[in-house]
Write a protein that holds these residues in place. Structure first.
Motif, PDB file in Angstrom:
ATOM      1  N   GLU A  24      35.361 -16.203 -84.435  1.00 60.18           N
ATOM      2  CA  GLU A  24      33.964 -15.995 -84.804  1.00 60.18           C
ATOM      3  C   GLU A  24      33.124 -17.060 -84.103  1.00 60.18           C
ATOM      4  OE1 GLU A  24      31.277 -16.293 -88.827  1.00 60.18           O
ATOM      5  OE2 GLU A  24      33.162 -15.182 -88.978  1.00 60.18           O
ATOM      6  N   TYR A  25      32.007 -16.639 -83.509  1.00 64.18           N
ATOM      7  CA  TYR A  25      31.200 -17.523 -82.678  1.00 64.18           C
ATOM      8  C   TYR A  25      29.716 -17.293 -82.941  1.00 64.18           C
ATOM      9  CZ  TYR A  25      35.682 -17.254 -80.302  1.00 64.18           C
ATOM     10  OH  TYR A  25      37.017 -17.258 -80.023  1.00 64.18           O
ATOM     11  N   GLU A  26      28.926 -18.358 -82.778  1.00 66.38           N
ATOM     12  CA  GLU A  26      27.473 -18.229 -82.880  1.00 66.38           C
ATOM     13  C   GLU A  26      26.857 -18.567 -81.523  1.00 66.38           C
ATOM     14  OE1 GLU A  26      24.372 -19.188 -86.227  1.00 66.38           O
ATOM     15  OE2 GLU A  26      24.866 -21.045 -85.157  1.00 66.38           O
TER      16      GLU A  26
ATOM     17  N   MET B 121      33.729  -5.526 -81.260  1.00 60.13           N
ATOM     18  CA  MET B 121      33.233  -6.751 -81.880  1.00 60.13           C
ATOM     19  C   MET B 121      32.309  -6.407 -83.024  1.00 60.13           C
ATOM     20  SD  MET B 121      30.312  -8.444 -79.367  1.00 60.13           S
ATOM     21  CE  MET B 121      31.366  -8.560 -77.953  1.00 60.13           C
ATOM     22  N   ASP B 122      32.236  -7.312 -83.962  1.00 57.22           N
ATOM     23  CA  ASP B 122      31.265  -7.233 -85.043  1.00 57.22           C
ATOM     24  C   ASP B 122      30.173  -8.233 -84.714  1.00 57.22           C
ATOM     25  OD1 ASP B 122      32.981  -5.488 -86.415  1.00 57.22           O
ATOM     26  OD2 ASP B 122      33.920  -7.123 -87.525  1.00 57.22           O
ATOM     27  N   ALA B 123      28.933  -7.874 -85.027  1.00 59.38           N
ATOM     28  CA  ALA B 123      27.808  -8.771 -84.768  1.00 59.38           C
ATOM     29  C   ALA B 123      26.960  -8.899 -86.019  1.00 59.38           C
ATOM     30  CB  ALA B 123      26.959  -8.251 -83.612  1.00 59.38           C
ATOM     31  N   LEU B 124      26.514 -10.113 -86.271  1.00 53.76           N
ATOM     32  CA  LEU B 124      25.546 -10.396 -87.322  1.00 53.76           C
ATOM     33  C   LEU B 124      24.275 -10.780 -86.593  1.00 53.76           C
ATOM     34  CD1 LEU B 124      25.025 -10.588 -90.361  1.00 53.76           C
ATOM     35  CD2 LEU B 124      25.690 -12.999 -90.219  1.00 53.76           C
ATOM     36  N   LEU B 125      23.368  -9.827 -86.498  1.00 55.37           N
ATOM     37  CA  LEU B 125      22.160 -10.002 -85.702  1.00 55.37           C
ATOM     38  C   LEU B 125      21.064 -10.693 -86.501  1.00 55.37           C
ATOM     39  CD1 LEU B 125      22.190  -6.527 -83.922  1.00 55.37           C
ATOM     40  CD2 LEU B 125      23.107  -8.713 -83.113  1.00 55.37           C
TER      41      LEU B 125
ATOM     42  N   ALA C 224      19.667  -9.761 -90.130  1.00 57.13           N
ATOM     43  CA  ALA C 224      20.621  -8.875 -90.814  1.00 57.13           C
ATOM     44  C   ALA C 224      21.396  -9.649 -91.868  1.00 57.13           C
ATOM     45  CB  ALA C 224      21.577  -8.258 -89.806  1.00 57.13           C
ATOM     46  N   THR C 225      21.809  -8.952 -92.905  1.00 59.66           N
ATOM     47  CA  THR C 225      22.635  -9.569 -93.942  1.00 59.66           C
ATOM     48  C   THR C 225      24.059  -9.040 -93.903  1.00 59.66           C
ATOM     49  OG1 THR C 225      21.923  -7.894 -95.529  1.00 59.66           O
ATOM     50  CG2 THR C 225      20.674  -9.963 -95.476  1.00 59.66           C
ATOM     51  N   GLU C 226      24.287  -7.991 -93.108  1.00 61.52           N
ATOM     52  CA  GLU C 226      25.622  -7.418 -92.991  1.00 61.52           C
ATOM     53  C   GLU C 226      26.021  -7.311 -91.526  1.00 61.52           C
ATOM     54  OE1 GLU C 226      26.453  -3.939 -95.260  1.00 61.52           O
ATOM     55  OE2 GLU C 226      25.146  -4.552 -96.899  1.00 61.52           O
ATOM     56  N   TRP C 227      27.317  -7.442 -91.270  1.00 62.72           N
ATOM     57  CA  TRP C 227      27.869  -7.311 -89.934  1.00 62.72           C
ATOM     58  C   TRP C 227      27.856  -5.842 -89.519  1.00 62.72           C
ATOM     59  CZ3 TRP C 227      29.804 -11.482 -87.066  1.00 62.72           C
ATOM     60  CH2 TRP C 227      29.885 -12.697 -87.747  1.00 62.72           C
ATOM     61  N   THR C 228      27.640  -5.595 -88.230  1.00 61.09           N
ATOM     62  CA  THR C 228      27.708  -4.254 -87.656  1.00 61.09           C
ATOM     63  C   THR C 228      28.805  -4.238 -86.603  1.00 61.09           C
ATOM     64  OG1 THR C 228      25.331  -3.936 -88.003  1.00 61.09           O
ATOM     65  CG2 THR C 228      26.414  -2.466 -86.431  1.00 61.09           C
ATOM     66  N   SER C 229      29.614  -3.185 -86.600  1.00 61.72           N
ATOM     67  CA  SER C 229      30.708  -3.067 -85.639  1.00 61.72           C
ATOM     68  C   SER C 229      30.246  -2.325 -84.395  1.00 61.72           C
ATOM     69  CB  SER C 229      31.890  -2.320 -86.268  1.00 61.72           C
ATOM     70  OG  SER C 229      32.428  -3.075 -87.324  1.00 61.72           O
ATOM     71  N   TYR C 230      30.699  -2.803 -83.232  1.00 54.72           N
ATOM     72  CA  TYR C 230      30.391  -2.185 -81.953  1.00 54.72           C
ATOM     73  C   TYR C 230      31.694  -1.934 -81.210  1.00 54.72           C
ATOM     74  CZ  TYR C 230      25.657  -3.548 -83.043  1.00 54.72           C
ATOM     75  OH  TYR C 230      24.442  -3.698 -83.667  1.00 54.72           O
ATOM     76  N   ALA C 231      31.902  -0.677 -80.816  1.00 55.92           N
ATOM     77  CA  ALA C 231      33.110  -0.281 -80.102  1.00 55.92           C
ATOM     78  C   ALA C 231      32.834  -0.230 -78.602  1.00 55.92           C
ATOM     79  CB  ALA C 231      33.563   1.093 -80.590  1.00 55.92           C
ATOM     80  N   GLN C 232      33.867   0.013 -77.836  1.00 55.40           N
ATOM     81  CA  GLN C 232      33.745   0.125 -76.389  1.00 55.40           C
ATOM     82  C   GLN C 232      32.624   1.109 -76.032  1.00 55.40           C
ATOM     83  OE1 GLN C 232      37.468   0.747 -74.390  1.00 55.40           O
ATOM     84  NE2 GLN C 232      36.489   1.831 -72.710  1.00 55.40           N
TER      85      GLN C 232
ATOM     86  N   LYS D  40      25.664 -14.050 -84.455  1.00 57.28           N
ATOM     87  CA  LYS D  40      27.097 -14.323 -84.546  1.00 57.28           C
ATOM     88  C   LYS D  40      27.876 -13.095 -84.109  1.00 57.28           C
ATOM     89  CE  LYS D  40      26.799 -17.618 -88.347  1.00 57.28           C
ATOM     90  NZ  LYS D  40      27.241 -17.947 -89.716  1.00 57.28           N
ATOM     91  N   VAL D  41      29.032 -13.342 -83.498  1.00 55.40           N
ATOM     92  CA  VAL D  41      29.969 -12.264 -83.194  1.00 55.40           C
ATOM     93  C   VAL D  41      31.340 -12.680 -83.685  1.00 55.40           C
ATOM     94  CG1 VAL D  41      28.672 -11.438 -81.187  1.00 55.40           C
ATOM     95  CG2 VAL D  41      30.540 -13.041 -80.851  1.00 55.40           C
ATOM     96  N   ARG D  42      32.139 -11.690 -84.038  1.00 51.77           N
ATOM     97  CA  ARG D  42      33.540 -11.949 -84.379  1.00 51.77           C
ATOM     98  C   ARG D  42      34.372 -10.835 -83.757  1.00 51.77           C
ATOM     99  NH1 ARG D  42      32.953 -10.881 -90.881  1.00 51.77           N
ATOM    100  NH2 ARG D  42      32.733  -8.628 -90.718  1.00 51.77           N
ATOM    101  N   VAL D  43      35.511 -11.239 -83.244  1.00 51.45           N
ATOM    102  CA  VAL D  43      36.414 -10.283 -82.613  1.00 51.45           C
ATOM    103  C   VAL D  43      37.823 -10.524 -83.137  1.00 51.45           C
ATOM    104  CG1 VAL D  43      34.997 -10.041 -80.544  1.00 51.45           C
ATOM    105  CG2 VAL D  43      36.787 -11.744 -80.575  1.00 51.45           C
ATOM    106  N   ALA D  44      38.584  -9.434 -83.270  1.00 48.29           N
ATOM    107  CA  ALA D  44      39.953  -9.527 -83.771  1.00 48.29           C
ATOM    108  C   ALA D  44      40.949  -9.723 -82.638  1.00 48.29           C
ATOM    109  CB  ALA D  44      40.296  -8.276 -84.567  1.00 48.29           C
ATOM    110  N   GLY D  45      40.567  -9.335 -81.429  1.00 47.17           N
ATOM    111  CA  GLY D  45      41.426  -9.482 -80.258  1.00 47.17           C
ATOM    112  C   GLY D  45      40.564  -9.619 -79.024  1.00 47.17           C
ATOM    113  N   ASP D  46      41.181  -9.882 -77.895  1.00 46.61           N
ATOM    114  CA  ASP D  46      40.413 -10.067 -76.665  1.00 46.61           C
ATOM    115  C   ASP D  46      39.435  -8.909 -76.465  1.00 46.61           C
ATOM    116  OD1 ASP D  46      42.003 -12.271 -76.369  1.00 46.61           O
ATOM    117  OD2 ASP D  46      43.068 -11.530 -74.607  1.00 46.61           O
ATOM    118  N   THR D  47      38.184  -9.255 -76.224  1.00 41.62           N
ATOM    119  CA  THR D  47      37.120  -8.263 -76.060  1.00 41.62           C
ATOM    120  C   THR D  47      36.295  -8.626 -74.842  1.00 41.62           C
ATOM    121  OG1 THR D  47      37.036  -7.845 -78.431  1.00 41.62           O
ATOM    122  CG2 THR D  47      35.086  -7.250 -77.153  1.00 41.62           C
ATOM    123  N   ALA D  48      36.047  -7.639 -73.990  1.00 40.56           N
ATOM    124  CA  ALA D  48      35.237  -7.841 -72.800  1.00 40.56           C
ATOM    125  C   ALA D  48      33.835  -7.298 -73.031  1.00 40.56           C
ATOM    126  CB  ALA D  48      35.875  -7.149 -71.601  1.00 40.56           C
TER     127      ALA D  48
END
Length: 93
Positions: free
Chosen positions: A33-35, A51-55, A58-66, A79-87
């Motif tokens: 997780e990174y800011e 990745m999930d992003a907290l924009l 916003a009060t809740e994370w939103t998921s973004y797929a490829q 903030k973003v958080r990723v569970a595995g390597d994400t480009a």
């Protein structure tokens, strides 16, 4: 000319380039997780992974797929958080 950027002890790396219309970066984020802060408007597109992003505001994370993208205005933190390597591919206005 390409510019290599490294953040968070090497857990986020990107290469800066100039596209035909806008400056951009292409990079990889490893699990965690990174800011980030912006100085310009950014459009971030997930190229591989997810990745999930907290924009801002916003009060809740939103998921973004490829293939999905989100926009962050200038002078904001997010903030973003990723569970595995994400480009990602990010353009700057």
């Amino acid at each position: 000319m390409l510019k290599v950027n490294e953040y968070f002890d090497g857990k986020v790396k990107s290469i800066g380039l100039q596209t035909a219309t806008l400056p951009a970066t292409v990079g990889v984020i490893v699990a965690g997780e990174y800011e980030f802060g912006t100085s310009q408007k950014e459009v971030m597109t997930v190229v591989s992974g997810s990745m999930d992003a907290l924009l801002p505001g916003a009060t809740e994370w939103t998921s973004y797929a490829q293939g999905q993208a989100f926009t962050i205005e200038a002078n904001q933190k997010f903030k973003v958080r990723v569970a595995g390597d994400t480009a990602y591919f990010c353009t700057y206005e």
